[in-house]
Write a protein that holds these residues in place. Sequence first.
Motif, short mmCIF file in Angstrom:
data_model
loop_
_atom_site.label_atom_id
_atom_site.label_comp_id
_atom_site.label_asym_id
_atom_site.label_seq_id
_atom_site.Cartn_x
_atom_site.Cartn_y
_atom_site.Cartn_z
N PHE A 146 -0.69 1.33 -14.34
CA PHE A 146 0.13 2.38 -13.75
C PHE A 146 -0.33 3.28 -12.39
N LYS A 169 9.18 -3.85 -6.02
CA LYS A 169 9.18 -3.84 -6.97
C LYS A 169 8.04 -2.48 -7.11
N PHE A 170 7.68 -2.54 -5.62
CA PHE A 170 6.84 -1.35 -5.91
C PHE A 170 7.44 0.01 -4.48
N SER A 193 2.76 -5.78 -4.54
CA SER A 193 1.58 -5.06 -4.17
C SER A 193 0.56 -5.46 -3.47
N ASP A 235 4.30 1.79 -8.42
CA ASP A 235 5.95 1.16 -9.29
C ASP A 235 7.05 1.75 -9.04
N ASN A 236 8.30 0.65 -9.25
CA ASN A 236 9.56 1.11 -8.48
C ASN A 236 9.85 2.00 -9.69
#
Length: 403
Positions: free
Chosen positions: A236, A201-202, A293, A258-259
Amino acid sequence: MIPNKKKYSVFAGAKSQTGIAAKDRCPEIEDELIDDVNWLELIRRQKEDSDFDGFFPIWNSNQGYIKKVELDKTIFEYEIASKIKIIDMWPQPILFYASYYENIQNKEKSVISVIVARLQCSHWLEQEGKIGNFQGEESTKIAVEKYLENPGEYHTVLCTKDQVDAYNLKILKSDVQNKINYTTFVRSTKGKNNGNSKPEKFALFSLTLPTSVENTSAALANLIDELVNESNSLEFIPKISFVINLGEDKDGILVEVDNSQMNQYETLFSTLDDIESESNIEFIGTVGTLEKSFISEVFQSQYVHLPKNELFIKYIAPDAPDDKIPNEKRAVFYAIPGFNLFVHGYGESIISSVVSRYLQAIYLKIESGKFSTSNKLQKNTFIAIKGQLDKNRDFSSIDFFQI
């Protein structure tokens, strides 16, 4: 030893602080799957082995610069960083137990432990009159082994709970570490069979730029302005989470993104790294993809000592009574919960520069109406900054509550 099972390279082995952190984080990793490696071997494997999967610390809130991790030769060095993938990065409380064997406890003798325990447990050692009577070893594992060779030659050994249980030690006092004692650990991998099967996700980006040890470099100021201005919302914004001085003229930073914005910021960093941009920024690469995160974990669970009613928080590692840590090597973190900013690393002036520039860039975006404050904490943080600016302060002199 379990045949045909993947092995994990862990500094100082299964029962060390790093081993405990690895097993806490990944319950599927059993002691039998852990290779006990020293610093030299850990670095060698990370550079040379094609199927490396290892755990190691990069920062501690007390001990200052962890030189032996050699970040300047791994995640901040292009040739190595391009082959490494950090798949986890997390904060972990570090606990020490003052222990002894059977009834042997010589009060006149020294305390033995891993060398960094002298700073991480400095308050207790000072109370016991042992700060100047301390024997440091490369790891708690080595310290326990040396202690057990001749327990009568020592006062106590400071070690982990796993080591207490494994060697049938008795506990003189639990939790002898300083009140705030956290370590940031990473899990780093190489090879096609390594990696995280969970959703990524990151992204974690590595960059180097001219140092801000004395004054905020133009490169750092411009980079943060770009990170904030390129974002469409406060939530973001890519966050610098880790900063380290790599020498007289260069700092290294890790940026968490953020991915969903990974490609956007890879392009931005590559543009800044272009020889014609004159930014003096070197984009080392995308060195990690994380399921969680790191910054959110800090705020959600681990840092229980962060005061809940403070908007601007900072921590600076204390000196041991007879040690003076150079500013650029001192462990520091700054936290602004309302803007989800947590910057940690080494050197108060560098980290202060990062945070003050973020506050300036974010404040101006909110003031201009380009960012909205979506919750009470964000709004209160903005109002608090405005209140200090109205008192003729600037962004670099905003009051922080020091813990």
